[in-house]
Design a protein around this motif. Structure first.
Motif, PDB file in Angstrom:
ATOM      1  N   ILE A   1       0.842  -1.209   0.000  1.00 51.54           N
ATOM      2  CA  ILE A   1       0.000   0.000   0.000  1.00 51.54           C
ATOM      3  C   ILE A   1       0.878   1.261   0.000  1.00 51.54           C
ATOM      4  N   ASP A   2       1.876   1.266   0.877  1.00 54.33           N
ATOM      5  CA  ASP A   2       2.726   2.466   0.997  1.00 54.33           C
ATOM      6  C   ASP A   2       3.520   2.748  -0.285  1.00 54.33           C
ATOM      7  N   SER A   3       3.811   1.706  -1.049  1.00 53.82           N
ATOM      8  CA  SER A   3       4.613   1.919  -2.274  1.00 53.82           C
ATOM      9  C   SER A   3       3.828   2.707  -3.327  1.00 53.82           C
ATOM     10  N   GLN A   4       2.501   2.603  -3.278  1.00 50.70           N
ATOM     11  CA  GLN A   4       1.603   3.263  -4.244  1.00 50.70           C
ATOM     12  C   GLN A   4       1.921   2.857  -5.683  1.00 50.70           C
ATOM     13  N   ARG A   5       2.501   1.670  -5.844  1.00 53.00           N
ATOM     14  CA  ARG A   5       2.884   1.217  -7.190  1.00 53.00           C
ATOM     15  C   ARG A   5       1.977   0.087  -7.686  1.00 53.00           C
ATOM     16  N   TYR A   6       1.015  -0.318  -6.851  1.00 55.15           N
ATOM     17  CA  TYR A   6       0.151  -1.451  -7.236  1.00 55.15           C
ATOM     18  C   TYR A   6      -1.310  -1.009  -7.180  1.00 55.15           C
ATOM     19  N   GLU A   7      -2.120  -1.480  -8.161  1.00 57.49           N
ATOM     20  CA  GLU A   7      -3.522  -1.041  -8.135  1.00 57.49           C
ATOM     21  C   GLU A   7      -4.383  -1.937  -7.254  1.00 57.49           C
ATOM     22  N   ASN A   8      -4.028  -3.176  -7.133  1.00 53.86           N
ATOM     23  CA  ASN A   8      -4.677  -3.991  -6.106  1.00 53.86           C
ATOM     24  C   ASN A   8      -3.792  -5.190  -5.754  1.00 53.86           C
ATOM     25  N   TYR A   9      -4.145  -5.820  -4.642  1.00 56.69           N
ATOM     26  CA  TYR A   9      -3.338  -6.961  -4.218  1.00 56.69           C
ATOM     27  C   TYR A   9      -4.216  -7.909  -3.420  1.00 56.69           C
ATOM     28  N   ARG A  10      -3.778  -9.166  -3.330  1.00 56.51           N
ATOM     29  CA  ARG A  10      -4.436 -10.088  -2.405  1.00 56.51           C
ATOM     30  C   ARG A  10      -3.435 -11.091  -1.863  1.00 56.51           C
ATOM     31  N   ILE A  11      -3.792 -11.678  -0.723  1.00 54.21           N
ATOM     32  CA  ILE A  11      -2.921 -12.667  -0.096  1.00 54.21           C
ATOM     33  C   ILE A  11      -3.589 -14.027  -0.283  1.00 54.21           C
ATOM     34  N   ILE A  12      -2.838 -14.977  -0.797  1.00 53.82           N
ATOM     35  CA  ILE A  12      -3.379 -16.315  -1.099  1.00 53.82           C
ATOM     36  C   ILE A  12      -2.883 -17.290  -0.040  1.00 53.82           C
ATOM     37  N   LYS A  13      -3.785 -18.170   0.390  1.00 53.31           N
ATOM     38  CA  LYS A  13      -3.425 -19.117   1.448  1.00 53.31           C
ATOM     39  C   LYS A  13      -2.784 -20.380   0.888  1.00 53.31           C
ATOM     40  N   ASP A  14      -1.992 -21.061   1.708  1.00 54.91           N
ATOM     41  CA  ASP A  14      -1.398 -22.338   1.279  1.00 54.91           C
ATOM     42  C   ASP A  14      -2.314 -23.505   1.661  1.00 54.91           C
ATOM     43  N   TYR A  15      -1.848 -24.736   1.468  1.00 50.69           N
ATOM     44  CA  TYR A  15      -2.683 -25.920   1.704  1.00 50.69           C
ATOM     45  C   TYR A  15      -3.010 -26.114   3.184  1.00 50.69           C
ATOM     46  N   SER A  16      -2.297 -25.397   4.057  1.00 50.38           N
ATOM     47  CA  SER A  16      -2.607 -25.477   5.497  1.00 50.38           C
ATOM     48  C   SER A  16      -3.426 -24.272   5.931  1.00 50.38           C
ATOM     49  N   SER A  17      -3.989 -23.551   4.964  1.00 51.80           N
ATOM     50  CA  SER A  17      -4.797 -22.349   5.228  1.00 51.80           C
ATOM     51  C   SER A  17      -4.006 -21.239   5.906  1.00 51.80           C
ATOM     52  N   LEU A  18      -2.728 -21.192   5.655  1.00 52.81           N
ATOM     53  CA  LEU A  18      -1.898 -20.106   6.185  1.00 52.81           C
ATOM     54  C   LEU A  18      -1.614 -19.114   5.054  1.00 52.81           C
ATOM     55  N   ASP A  19      -1.585 -17.826   5.402  1.00 51.56           N
ATOM     56  CA  ASP A  19      -1.245 -16.813   4.397  1.00 51.56           C
ATOM     57  C   ASP A  19       0.136 -17.126   3.842  1.00 51.56           C
ATOM     58  N   ARG A  20       0.279 -17.163   2.504  1.00 52.51           N
ATOM     59  CA  ARG A  20       1.555 -17.648   1.959  1.00 52.51           C
ATOM     60  C   ARG A  20       2.053 -16.875   0.740  1.00 52.51           C
ATOM     61  N   VAL A  21       1.117 -16.340  -0.074  1.00 48.36           N
ATOM     62  CA  VAL A  21       1.558 -15.734  -1.340  1.00 48.36           C
ATOM     63  C   VAL A  21       0.912 -14.357  -1.528  1.00 48.36           C
ATOM     64  N   LEU A  22       1.754 -13.390  -1.858  1.00 45.08           N
ATOM     65  CA  LEU A  22       1.241 -12.069  -2.242  1.00 45.08           C
ATOM     66  C   LEU A  22       1.072 -12.040  -3.755  1.00 45.08           C
ATOM     67  N   MET A  23      -0.101 -11.570  -4.212  1.00 47.39           N
ATOM     68  CA  MET A  23      -0.270 -11.274  -5.630  1.00 47.39           C
ATOM     69  C   MET A  23      -0.609  -9.787  -5.711  1.00 47.39           C
ATOM     70  N   ALA A  24       0.206  -9.035  -6.441  1.00 40.93           N
ATOM     71  CA  ALA A  24      -0.027  -7.591  -6.516  1.00 40.93           C
ATOM     72  C   ALA A  24       0.075  -7.140  -7.958  1.00 40.93           C
ATOM     73  N   ILE A  25      -0.992  -6.482  -8.436  1.00 42.36           N
ATOM     74  CA  ILE A  25      -1.016  -6.034  -9.843  1.00 42.36           C
ATOM     75  C   ILE A  25      -0.464  -4.602  -9.922  1.00 42.36           C
ATOM     76  N   LYS A  26       0.431  -4.421 -10.845  1.00 46.51           N
ATOM     77  CA  LYS A  26       1.069  -3.112 -11.018  1.00 46.51           C
ATOM     78  C   LYS A  26       0.026  -2.050 -11.409  1.00 46.51           C
ATOM     79  N   ALA A  27       0.156  -0.867 -10.811  1.00 47.50           N
ATOM     80  CA  ALA A  27      -0.748   0.240 -11.168  1.00 47.50           C
ATOM     81  C   ALA A  27      -0.347   0.773 -12.543  1.00 47.50           C
ATOM     82  N   GLU A  28      -1.343   1.355 -13.240  1.00 49.26           N
ATOM     83  CA  GLU A  28      -1.083   1.928 -14.587  1.00 49.26           C
ATOM     84  C   GLU A  28      -0.012   3.002 -14.509  1.00 49.26           C
TER      85      GLU A  28
END
Ligand SMILES: C[S@@+](CC[C@H](N)C(=O)[O-])C[C@H]1O[C@@H](n2cnc3c(N)ncnc32)[C@H](O)[C@@H]1O
Length: 291
Positions: free
Chosen positions: A264-291
């Protein structure tokens, strides 16, 4: 282990018991993996050949493996093998043992990418054994991948693994420090994918002995707070991502707040989400670059 007449079954039973008494995790499967390795067979062979007598030289080789396992060395470094994405990969102590949860990264990238786009460029930062780059190259037959690492030994192994799986011609391996490995690559990649070192300096000493004493610390440690590489990647990935490109990054399950704040602070991404692993733990960031 005395010099009595040993068969496959007797040896497996003896080792399982010995490992159990010495607190080796997963004693039976560990014994099977090592015995199959010594006999240059798979584990099914053991089940089908319980009465097979063991040769003296085989016993000696197996005894050496048991000794290493008892010293805490992971099976994967003893056998030099680990499967990732159902692909057997060669391993050495120069590289991290690829983990099943890292397959979540690969799944997330595949879901994001339009498989119809044959000309996709992907950057795998810190490729280690080549696990992520090779899995993606196998799934995306027209993708071009750049895979980097600081470690020359890791890159050599990754290249061998890429050859083994016939994708070496589509993966360019480059040695270098993070994005400095690919100068002039501005806005080129549709995807930056990475499993960076993300364990804090203090946490390293608390890791299980198998990891702490055997896996390379440069693959694990992310500075005093575990976020050194993560911070750098979140800040710099947009400079090499093309329009609507995305960063996919593995992270620690307890790093969601810090990682989200950095995005969020970088202001370089238009949206992001955190994806869980097979143990339901937060594991992967996916962040789409802002225009
Ligand atoms: C956690 S391991 C991941 C290995 C592999 N991608 C996997 O998922 O199994 C991190 C990798 O990043 C590499 N690395 C660490 N610092 C780096 C840097 N500054 N630049 C490039 N690679 C780095 C390490 O050598 C290691 O291979």
């Amino acid at each position: 282990m005395s010099e009595e007449s040993w068969t496959v079954l007797k040896l497996l039973q003896w080792t399982t018991d010995y490992f159990q008494r010495n607190n080796v995790p997963e004693p039976r499967s560990s014994a099977e993996v090592l015995l199959a390795h010594v006999l240059a067979e798979d584990r099914l062979f053991l089940y089908l050949n319980y009465d097979r007598p063991m040769e003296t030289n085989e016993l000696a080789a197996y005894r050496a493996c048991i000794k290493r396992r008892l010293g805490g060395e992971p099976n994967q470094y003893i056998t030099g093998l680990q499967e990732f994405w159902s692909l057997p990969l060669r391993l050495s102590p120069d590289v991290l043992i690829p983990r099943p949860e890292t397959e979540v990264l690969v799944e997330a990238v595949l879901e994001f990418l339009d498989k119809a786009d044959p000309n996709v460029d992907i950057l795998d930062l810190g490729t280690g054994s080549g696990a992520i780059a090779i899995a993606l190259a196998r799934e995306l037959p027209a993708a071009r991948i750049v895979a980097t690492d600081l470690s020359m030994a890791a890159l050599q192994l990754a290249q061998e693994n890429a050859k083994l799986h016939h994708v070496d011609e589509r993966i360019l391996f480059i040695r270098g420090d993070m994005f400095a490995a690919i100068p002039g690559a501005s806005q080129k990649f549709k995807v930056v994918v990475t499993n960076p070192p993300y364990i804090s300096h203090a946490e390293i000493s608390e890791l299980p002995r198998e990891i702490r004493d055997f896996e390379p610390h440069h693959a694990l440690e992310g500075g005093p707070d575990g976020l050194a590489a993560i911070r750098h990647i979140i800040a710099e990935a947009p400079t090499v991502l093309c329009q609507a490109g995305a960063l996919f990054m593995e992270m620690g399950a307890d790093q969601t707040e810090s990682v989200s704040a950095l995005v969020i602070d970088s202001q370089r991404y238009e949206n992001y989400r955190i994806i869980k692993d097979y143990s339901s733990l937060d594991r992967v960031l996916m962040a789409i670059k802002a225009e």
